[in-house]
Design a protein around this motif. Structure first.
Motif, PDB file in Angstrom:
ATOM      1  N   ASN A   1       8.949  14.513  41.156  1.00 50.90           N
ATOM      2  CA  ASN A   1       7.857  15.221  40.473  1.00 50.90           C
ATOM      3  C   ASN A   1       6.567  15.138  41.299  1.00 50.90           C
TER       4      ASN A   1
ATOM      5  N   LYS B   1       9.140  16.255  30.603  1.00 47.30           N
ATOM      6  CA  LYS B   1       9.037  15.683  29.254  1.00 47.30           C
ATOM      7  C   LYS B   1      10.348  15.853  28.486  1.00 47.30           C
ATOM      8  N   ALA B   2      10.953  17.041  28.564  1.00 43.87           N
ATOM      9  CA  ALA B   2      12.214  17.288  27.853  1.00 43.87           C
ATOM     10  C   ALA B   2      13.341  16.431  28.430  1.00 43.87           C
TER      11      ALA B   2
ATOM     12  N   SER C   1       8.057  21.488  39.829  1.00 43.28           N
ATOM     13  CA  SER C   1       8.294  20.401  38.882  1.00 43.28           C
ATOM     14  C   SER C   1       9.299  20.840  37.837  1.00 43.28           C
ATOM     15  N   SER C   2      10.181  19.914  37.468  1.00 48.35           N
ATOM     16  CA  SER C   2      11.157  20.168  36.405  1.00 48.35           C
ATOM     17  C   SER C   2      10.499  19.967  35.048  1.00 48.35           C
ATOM     18  N   ASN C   3      11.248  20.254  33.992  1.00 53.80           N
ATOM     19  CA  ASN C   3      10.753  20.048  32.623  1.00 53.80           C
ATOM     20  C   ASN C   3      10.852  18.560  32.311  1.00 53.80           C
TER      21      ASN C   3
ATOM     22  N   THR D   1      17.446  21.428  36.427  1.00 49.18           N
ATOM     23  CA  THR D   1      17.284  21.955  35.081  1.00 49.18           C
ATOM     24  C   THR D   1      17.689  20.917  34.039  1.00 49.18           C
ATOM     25  N   LEU D   2      17.161  21.100  32.846  1.00 51.85           N
ATOM     26  CA  LEU D   2      17.530  20.252  31.712  1.00 51.85           C
ATOM     27  C   LEU D   2      19.020  20.348  31.441  1.00 51.85           C
TER      28      LEU D   2
ATOM     29  N   PHE E   1       9.646  24.488  36.225  1.00 50.76           N
ATOM     30  CA  PHE E   1       8.995  24.470  34.910  1.00 50.76           C
ATOM     31  C   PHE E   1       7.486  24.581  35.066  1.00 50.76           C
ATOM     32  N   SER E   2       6.951  23.972  36.123  1.00 51.76           N
ATOM     33  CA  SER E   2       5.536  24.082  36.459  1.00 51.76           C
ATOM     34  C   SER E   2       5.396  23.922  37.967  1.00 51.76           C
TER      35      SER E   2
ATOM     36  N   ASP F   1       9.023  29.400  35.497  1.00 48.53           N
ATOM     37  CA  ASP F   1      10.033  29.995  34.604  1.00 48.53           C
ATOM     38  C   ASP F   1      11.269  30.468  35.350  1.00 48.53           C
TER      39      ASP F   1
END
Length: 491
Positions: free
Chosen positions: A169, A180-181, A176-178, A148-149, A319-320, A314
């Motif tokens: 990734n 970009k963030a 996949s994690s977030n 997680t972020l 994240f995806s 979610d």
């Protein structure tokens, strides 16, 4: 200027060389196959004729200036990178090059504990200190997801001097994690972002798949084109965006471990796979996504089976999701994933990518056909009828990050002793133990051995899982550090 991805600079140069029928007094010693009839009969004359060595007309991977450079530039352009490097020792070599390009001896790198062993090997080679982040666990599926972020933010706050953050990734199972963030957060803290995309070489070529590392703004990524992009086994690419990491340092690091006799078969296959992905990747992936979505619908109608997918998005650490990873939970059948893996291979002639405690995993990529997908679905239906029994449950799935007592390099070189695994609680591991695939260490050199880790290994042994990298293939004994009174590192 937009590049022409119909071009095949390296493949064309090899073809031109072959057509000249050169008389070889260089290596390799089979001399275009003339000295090895058995190999020609097995591989084919064409393969042996184009298994050649570096020469002026074919460029040199150590310092490419012509056709290899042109092919690498096309690869970079296809992925939206500034530079690309061909790898002929798999993405493992790319992971090592990334970490050693961003970090020097004594530096820290933040990484998830479910990283591939190649990342830990980079720590040994470079004398780099790991700061592990616990990936999120899905207890129902019994697998690790992304990070997680918030956990990355916490690790950065505690270790602001870290030089890089290493991410996966997607994970083996598709999470996949977030990205970009996380990239934005890391860059605000002057940290490089390195991404293991061993199972994500295809992501960049379809908008319904998770965002690729280059699109997310990562500094480097290593992509296994041989896994999901169509090139030959052991061929991969290393991608770089200009900025934090110098391209010449990357080239130097790669050349530390790359053969000066890199295979032109492997490099040519990278050239060809790039053309396919860049010119027809989206079209092909549309077809494969349609197939795998049909398969999931069919599998989820089978009693006792669950093919997980985007419904996980979610949840923590997801994240995806990469739908081309066909993970199938079989625990409600009363089977372990290891058992289902063996049944599919031995009784139905179907080779899955892996089995674990609860799941089997299939990789759907460029070469999969409707007939193959239908055969898998039919086999799973038959397995449900033949094998269904009481649900299988295991309480030994959620392993926490082991305590890193000393850095992997120091543990690797320290004096060892051998103990029965069951007598090693509290000792410091002097070696790896992992199940392959996927090659994620259960224990790495320098980590404290706990009873839960031993219990988990014992479960793997009962399931006849393939244990690798430990000196005793049976898993009955383990190498531990001879002197257990070492002081823990501060991380």
């Amino acid at each position: 200027m937009k590049k022409n991805h119909d071009l095949l600079p390296l493949m064309d140069a090899i073809k031109e060389y072959d057509e000249k029928d050169v008389i070889p007094f260089d290596v390799p010693g089979h001399k275009h196959g003339k000295g090895t009839k058995e190999l020609v009969d097995f591989f084919g004359e064409r393969v042996m004729r184009i298994d050649v060595n570096s020469m002026k007309c074919l460029d040199n991977i150590g310092n490419p200036v012509s056709v290899i450079k042109e092919a690498q530039d096309l690869l970079a352009d296809a992925y939206g990178a500034d530079h690309a490097f061909f790898l002929t020792n798999g993405t493992s070599s790319g992971v090592q090059a990334m970490i050693m390009s961003a970090c020097q001896a004594g530096d820290k790198v933040i990484l998830p504990r479910n990283a591939h062993k190649s990342a830990i090997n980079a720590l040994i080679l470079g004398g780099i200190t790991p700061v592990y982040v616990q990936p999120e666990m899905d207890e129902n599926l019994g697998i690790a997801m992304g990070v997680t972020l918030d956990k990355i933010r916490e690790a950065i706050a505690i270790n602001p001097e870290a030089k890089a953050v290493f991410l996966i990734n997607p994970t083996y199972y598709g999470a996949s994690s977030n990205l970009k963030a996380i990239v934005e957060l890391c860059h605000k803290n002057d940290m490089a972002v390195l991404v293991d995309e061993a199972h994500g070489a295809h992501l960049h070529f379809h908008e319904e798949l998770p965002m690729s590392a280059m699109e997310a703004g990562a500094d480097m990524s290593a992509v296994s084109l041989h896994k999901t992009g169509g090139s030959l086994t052991q061929s991969s690419g290393l991608l770089l965006k200009e900025g934090i990491i110098d391209k010449n340092r990357v080239k130097t690091i790669i050349n530390l471990t790359t053969s000066t006799s890199a295979s032109y078969l492997l490099m040519a296959s990278l050239d060809g796979a790039r053309k396919i992905l860049a010119t027809r990747g989206r079209e092909i992936l549309c077809e494969k996504l349609e197939l795998v979505r049909w398969a999931r619908k069919e599998i989820n109608a089978i009693d006792g089976m669950y093919a997980f997918s985007t419904e996980l998005v979610d949840k923590e650490g997801v994240f995806s999701f990469d739908e081309t990873k066909l993970g199938i939970n079989v625990s409600k059948l009363g089977l372990t994933g290891f058992q289902a893996y063996d049944i599919l291979r031995d009784e139905y002639n179907i080779q899955m990518e892996l089995g674990d405690i609860y799941n089997v995993l299939g990789i759907v990529s460029l070469g999969d056909s409707k007939d193959a997908i239908e055969a898998l679905v039919d086999a799973l239906k038959d397995i449900s009828l033949k094998y269904k029994k009481e649900e299988f449950k295991c309480d030994l799935l959620a392993l926490e990050n082991p305590e890193v007592v000393i850095i992997p390099r120091d543990a690797f070189y320290m004096e060892k002793k051998i103990l029965p695994l069951t007598d090693s609680v509290g000792e410091i591991s002097g070696e790896y133990i992992m199940a392959y695939p996927p090659g994620i260490p259960i224990l790495s050199p320098g980590e404290r051995i706990t009873k839960s880790i031993i219990d988990y290994i014992e479960v793997l042994k009962t399931q006849k899982s393939v244990l690798t990298d430990n000196h005793d293939p049976s898993g009955e004994y383990i190498k531990v550090l001879k002197h257990n009174n070492v002081r823990s590192i501060a991380i």
